[in-house]
Design a protein around this motif. Structure first.
Motif, PDB file in Angstrom:
ATOM      1  N   ASN A   1      30.244  32.389  48.679  1.00  0.00           N
ATOM      2  CA  ASN A   1      29.644  33.712  48.551  1.00  0.00           C
ATOM      3  C   ASN A   1      30.226  34.757  49.495  1.00  0.00           C
ATOM      4  O   ASN A   1      29.910  35.935  49.394  1.00  0.00           O
ATOM      5  CB  ASN A   1      28.119  33.648  48.725  1.00  0.00           C
ATOM      6  CG  ASN A   1      27.710  33.114  50.085  1.00  0.00           C
ATOM      7  OD1 ASN A   1      28.545  32.903  50.955  1.00  0.00           O
ATOM      8  ND2 ASN A   1      26.428  32.881  50.259  1.00  0.00           N
ATOM      9  N   ASN A   2      31.076  34.343  50.429  1.00  0.00           N
ATOM     10  CA  ASN A   2      31.761  35.317  51.287  1.00  0.00           C
ATOM     11  C   ASN A   2      33.209  35.522  50.853  1.00  0.00           C
ATOM     12  O   ASN A   2      34.000  36.153  51.549  1.00  0.00           O
ATOM     13  CB  ASN A   2      31.717  34.873  52.761  1.00  0.00           C
ATOM     14  CG  ASN A   2      32.370  33.520  52.979  1.00  0.00           C
ATOM     15  OD1 ASN A   2      32.589  32.772  52.024  1.00  0.00           O
ATOM     16  ND2 ASN A   2      32.677  33.194  54.220  1.00  0.00           N
ATOM     17  N   LYS A   3      33.552  34.949  49.701  1.00  0.00           N
ATOM     18  CA  LYS A   3      34.877  35.096  49.105  1.00  0.00           C
ATOM     19  C   LYS A   3      34.760  35.970  47.857  1.00  0.00           C
ATOM     20  O   LYS A   3      33.665  36.319  47.426  1.00  0.00           O
ATOM     21  CB  LYS A   3      35.445  33.721  48.749  1.00  0.00           C
ATOM     22  CG  LYS A   3      35.571  32.762  49.939  1.00  0.00           C
ATOM     23  CD  LYS A   3      36.621  33.234  50.921  1.00  0.00           C
ATOM     24  CE  LYS A   3      36.795  32.216  52.054  1.00  0.00           C
ATOM     25  NZ  LYS A   3      37.831  32.640  53.014  1.00  0.00           N
ATOM     26  N   PRO A   4      35.896  36.322  47.217  1.00  0.00           N
ATOM     27  CA  PRO A   4      35.830  37.258  46.082  1.00  0.00           C
ATOM     28  C   PRO A   4      35.044  36.719  44.888  1.00  0.00           C
ATOM     29  O   PRO A   4      35.043  35.514  44.608  1.00  0.00           O
ATOM     30  CB  PRO A   4      37.310  37.448  45.703  1.00  0.00           C
ATOM     31  CG  PRO A   4      38.083  37.046  46.907  1.00  0.00           C
ATOM     32  CD  PRO A   4      37.281  35.990  47.583  1.00  0.00           C
ATOM     33  N   PHE A   5      34.364  37.633  44.206  1.00  0.00           N
ATOM     34  CA  PHE A   5      33.778  37.373  42.885  1.00  0.00           C
ATOM     35  C   PHE A   5      34.428  38.372  41.933  1.00  0.00           C
ATOM     36  O   PHE A   5      34.214  39.578  42.054  1.00  0.00           O
ATOM     37  CB  PHE A   5      32.259  37.554  42.898  1.00  0.00           C
ATOM     38  CG  PHE A   5      31.617  37.357  41.546  1.00  0.00           C
ATOM     39  CD1 PHE A   5      31.215  36.091  41.136  1.00  0.00           C
ATOM     40  CD2 PHE A   5      31.415  38.426  40.681  1.00  0.00           C
ATOM     41  CE1 PHE A   5      30.620  35.892  39.897  1.00  0.00           C
ATOM     42  CE2 PHE A   5      30.825  38.243  39.439  1.00  0.00           C
ATOM     43  CZ  PHE A   5      30.425  36.964  39.044  1.00  0.00           C
ATOM     44  N   ILE A   6      35.255  37.862  41.034  1.00  0.00           N
ATOM     45  CA  ILE A   6      35.996  38.716  40.101  1.00  0.00           C
ATOM     46  C   ILE A   6      35.463  38.493  38.699  1.00  0.00           C
ATOM     47  O   ILE A   6      35.456  37.358  38.212  1.00  0.00           O
ATOM     48  CB  ILE A   6      37.509  38.411  40.130  1.00  0.00           C
ATOM     49  CG1 ILE A   6      38.058  38.503  41.555  1.00  0.00           C
ATOM     50  CG2 ILE A   6      38.257  39.331  39.173  1.00  0.00           C
ATOM     51  CD1 ILE A   6      38.055  39.881  42.146  1.00  0.00           C
ATOM     52  N   ALA A   7      34.995  39.561  38.073  1.00  0.00           N
ATOM     53  CA  ALA A   7      34.480  39.479  36.699  1.00  0.00           C
ATOM     54  C   ALA A   7      35.455  40.163  35.758  1.00  0.00           C
ATOM     55  O   ALA A   7      35.971  41.246  36.065  1.00  0.00           O
ATOM     56  CB  ALA A   7      33.107  40.129  36.611  1.00  0.00           C
ATOM     57  N   ILE A   8      35.715  39.528  34.610  1.00  0.00           N
ATOM     58  CA  ILE A   8      36.599  40.118  33.611  1.00  0.00           C
ATOM     59  C   ILE A   8      36.014  39.876  32.233  1.00  0.00           C
ATOM     60  O   ILE A   8      35.582  38.767  31.925  1.00  0.00           O
ATOM     61  CB  ILE A   8      38.032  39.533  33.713  1.00  0.00           C
ATOM     62  CG1 ILE A   8      38.952  40.171  32.669  1.00  0.00           C
ATOM     63  CG2 ILE A   8      38.034  38.022  33.606  1.00  0.00           C
ATOM     64  CD1 ILE A   8      40.423  39.846  32.880  1.00  0.00           C
ATOM     65  N   ASN A   9      35.950  40.931  31.428  1.00  0.00           N
ATOM     66  CA  ASN A   9      35.460  40.820  30.058  1.00  0.00           C
ATOM     67  C   ASN A   9      36.653  40.541  29.160  1.00  0.00           C
ATOM     68  O   ASN A   9      37.492  41.411  28.936  1.00  0.00           O
ATOM     69  CB  ASN A   9      34.754  42.108  29.634  1.00  0.00           C
ATOM     70  CG  ASN A   9      34.054  41.962  28.295  1.00  0.00           C
ATOM     71  OD1 ASN A   9      34.531  41.271  27.393  1.00  0.00           O
ATOM     72  ND2 ASN A   9      32.910  42.605  28.156  1.00  0.00           N
ATOM     73  N   CYS A  10      36.732  39.325  28.645  1.00  0.00           N
ATOM     74  CA  CYS A  10      37.885  38.908  27.852  1.00  0.00           C
ATOM     75  C   CYS A  10      37.990  39.674  26.537  1.00  0.00           C
ATOM     76  O   CYS A  10      39.062  39.703  25.927  1.00  0.00           O
ATOM     77  CB  CYS A  10      37.808  37.404  27.576  1.00  0.00           C
ATOM     78  SG  CYS A  10      37.818  36.388  29.068  1.00  0.00           S
ATOM     79  N   GLY A  11      36.898  40.264  26.088  1.00  0.00           N
ATOM     80  CA  GLY A  11      36.927  41.015  24.843  1.00  0.00           C
ATOM     81  C   GLY A  11      37.263  42.477  25.033  1.00  0.00           C
ATOM     82  O   GLY A  11      37.396  43.220  24.061  1.00  0.00           O
ATOM     83  N   ALA A  12      37.427  42.912  26.294  1.00  0.00           N
ATOM     84  CA  ALA A  12      37.637  44.331  26.562  1.00  0.00           C
ATOM     85  C   ALA A  12      39.065  44.650  26.974  1.00  0.00           C
ATOM     86  O   ALA A  12      39.364  45.796  27.305  1.00  0.00           O
ATOM     87  CB  ALA A  12      36.676  44.797  27.650  1.00  0.00           C
ATOM     88  N   ILE A  13      39.946  43.644  26.997  1.00  0.00           N
ATOM     89  CA  ILE A  13      41.341  43.895  27.348  1.00  0.00           C
ATOM     90  C   ILE A  13      42.208  43.665  26.120  1.00  0.00           C
ATOM     91  O   ILE A  13      41.941  42.777  25.307  1.00  0.00           O
ATOM     92  CB  ILE A  13      41.804  42.993  28.511  1.00  0.00           C
ATOM     93  CG1 ILE A  13      41.499  41.517  28.241  1.00  0.00           C
ATOM     94  CG2 ILE A  13      41.171  43.428  29.813  1.00  0.00           C
ATOM     95  CD1 ILE A  13      42.013  40.580  29.315  1.00  0.00           C
ATOM     96  N   SER A  14      43.250  44.473  25.991  1.00  0.00           N
ATOM     97  CA  SER A  14      44.123  44.343  24.813  1.00  0.00           C
ATOM     98  C   SER A  14      44.917  43.052  24.901  1.00  0.00           C
ATOM     99  O   SER A  14      45.252  42.577  25.986  1.00  0.00           O
ATOM    100  CB  SER A  14      45.073  45.541  24.740  1.00  0.00           C
ATOM    101  OG  SER A  14      46.035  45.471  25.771  1.00  0.00           O
ATOM    102  N   GLU A  15      45.221  42.495  23.741  1.00  0.00           N
ATOM    103  CA  GLU A  15      45.919  41.215  23.700  1.00  0.00           C
ATOM    104  C   GLU A  15      47.282  41.310  24.360  1.00  0.00           C
ATOM    105  O   GLU A  15      47.754  40.366  24.985  1.00  0.00           O
ATOM    106  CB  GLU A  15      46.055  40.753  22.241  1.00  0.00           C
ATOM    107  CG  GLU A  15      46.530  39.321  22.100  1.00  0.00           C
ATOM    108  CD  GLU A  15      46.347  38.788  20.694  1.00  0.00           C
ATOM    109  OE1 GLU A  15      46.993  37.776  20.368  1.00  0.00           O
ATOM    110  OE2 GLU A  15      45.572  39.384  19.921  1.00  0.00           O
ATOM    111  N   ASN A  16      47.955  42.480  24.267  1.00  0.00           N
ATOM    112  CA  ASN A  16      49.286  42.656  24.841  1.00  0.00           C
ATOM    113  C   ASN A  16      49.268  42.595  26.364  1.00  0.00           C
ATOM    114  O   ASN A  16      50.231  42.159  26.994  1.00  0.00           O
ATOM    115  CB  ASN A  16      49.886  43.993  24.396  1.00  0.00           C
ATOM    116  CG  ASN A  16      50.152  44.032  22.906  1.00  0.00           C
ATOM    117  OD1 ASN A  16      50.355  42.989  22.285  1.00  0.00           O
ATOM    118  ND2 ASN A  16      50.134  45.227  22.328  1.00  0.00           N
TER     119      ASN A  16
END
Length: 450
Positions: free
Chosen positions: A194-209
């Motif tokens: 919990n003192n290290k990074p938490f990175i969230a990414i929405n796989c449906g919101a980035i272009s395939e390219n």
């Protein structure tokens, strides 16, 4: 083993006996005070709050039972031992039924008294620990934003607690708006990372390219426009946690690369010859049925099993109606603090409508409606909007035919009728069926109606 700092109040109306007991307990490391009557004992408890009361039964006009009743009413966690006269076993039974932790029959030996106190002291410590753990759990739930006491939510809390301290990969499922990211953040905040990074990414919101570079990074010159080294989300999360939301939207090529990372713990940036070893915990979430996606060839089966080490299902709000009132109170306070408003209340009739509403958008929809109410203070608008929503089928008026139905044909027909009724307007058709827009699109894709 006795507790050296235990504070004991000795209540005895005979001066010599009272002095003897207090001296004996003090000699064994306990802090002692004494009282000769129930009235004096109550005043002492109010001012000093002992850990344990050792009381005689007979105390002038009142009795040890009167003192016990007071203690259990106002200080339920305080230890209590009562001494009863020889042959009055009914007194002992009454005292135990009223909540005494133990009793001693007079005359008793010094060792019997010390053993009884040690036993109750251990019980007091356990009560204190349980109360502290319960308080910590409550604080943790509030900290991570998970609210609710419905049985289905208790299962979520239990599973989050059990796996938060591990590095196990977790797959969180559930409809849109049920709080999947909150569960992911709970796993992160309650972990050693919990003192290290938490990175969230929405796989449906980035272009395939751009998805490969976004997730795995890219070397300078790896593709047109790559004018500098790009660190991917996985590398940025090194030592911490990555949350892959809507994992079902991930392109098949990237599914292969992600599988390799989960198996071997290494990545290669786009355009890189070597490998980078990473230490990242992976939490994924999806509103899709990944087993169905696997069957349809849109999701790798081996990746599904790698992700689904520990599944957590976030229940829809309609399955936890008993939490709606608690959630409303939570969001009223939350948004009042957010906008520096005086906390508002809702009328009983509005609360009933909130409880009866099907909540197709789940907790997110409820939070949005309460936020708008806090900002505008317009309860009538909320009531009007709730009443305009499509009603659920009255099960008293609808029953399945004896011959049964083909569910998928029935569902497809409902989708087609809704689209036809609203001239192909997907937003209106989704609202008509009480589905979120994402859930509606998923079903359109499932039956190839797009």
């Amino acid at each position: 083993m006795k507790e050296p700092t235990l504070k004991i109040l000795v209540v005895e109306d005979e001066p010599e006996q009272r002095s003897l007991i207090t001296k004996m307990l003090a000699a064994n490391g306990y802090q002692t005070k004494s009282a000769e009557s129930v009235e004096e004992a109550i005043l002492s408890i109010k001012s000093d709050h002992p850990d344990l009361v050792f009381s005689d039964w007979k105390l002038g006009q009142l009795s040890g039972m009167d003192l016990l009743n007071y203690v259990r009413r106002d200080h339920p966690d305080m230890g209590f031992i009562i001494a009863t006269a020889y042959g009055t076993i009914t007194h002992a039974v009454d005292a135990m039924q009223a909540g005494a932790d133990d009793y001693l029959a007079k005359p008793y030996q010094r060792q019997s008294l010390l053993l009884a106190i040690e036993k109750v002291a251990k019980s007091i410590v356990l009560k204190q620990q349980n109360r502290m753990l319960a308080s910590q759990l409550s604080q943790q739930e509030e900290m991570v934003g998970l609210v609710g006491k419905a049985p289905c939510m208790q299962k979520v809390y239990t599973r989050v607690q059990r796996v938060s301290s591990t590095d196990a990969t977790v797959l969180i499922g559930g409809e849109s708006g049920t709080g999947k990211e909150l569960a992911a953040r709970a796993l992160y905040q309650l972990s050693a990372r919990n003192n290290k990074p938490f990175i969230a990414i929405n796989c449906g919101a980035i272009s395939e390219n751009l998805a490969e570079a976004e997730l795995f990074g890219a070397e300078k010159g790896a593709f047109t426009g790559a004018t500098a080294l790009k660190i991917g989300k996985l590398e940025a999360a090194n030592g911490g946690t990555i949350f892959l939301d809507e994992i079902g939207e991930l392109p098949l090529l990237l599914q292969t690369n992600l599988l390799r990372f989960l198996q071997e713990g290494v990545i290669s940036r786009l355009g890189q010859n070597g490998e980078i070893k990473l230490d990242v915990r992976v939490i994924a979430a999806t509103h899709r049925d990944l087993q169905y996606e696997v069957a349809e060839g849109r999701f790798r089966e081996d990746l599904y099993y790698r992700l689904n080490v520990v599944p957590i299902h976030m229940p829809p709000l309609r399955d936890r109606q008993e939490d709606i009132g608690r959630l409303v109170e939570h969001f009223l306070k939350l948004h009042a603090n957010q906008y520096n408003h005086t906390p508002s209340t809702l009328s009983a009739s509005t609360m009933k409508q909130l409880l009866d509403y099907p909540w197709p958008g789940n907790v997110r929809e409820l939070a949005n409606r309460i936020e708008r109410f806090v900002l505008l203070g317009d309860e009538e608008e909320m009531v009007e909007e709730l009443s305009r929503q499509p009603k659920t089928i009255n099960t008293n008026e609808f029953s399945l035919p004896d011959s049964g139905i083909q569910w998928e044909e029935f569902e497809k027909s409902c989708l087609e009728q809704a689209m036809n009724r609203h001239q192909g307007n997907r937003t209106k058709a989704a609202k008509f069926l009480g589905l979120t827009y994402k859930a509606f699109l998923y079903r359109l894709e499932k039956y190839q109606l797009v």
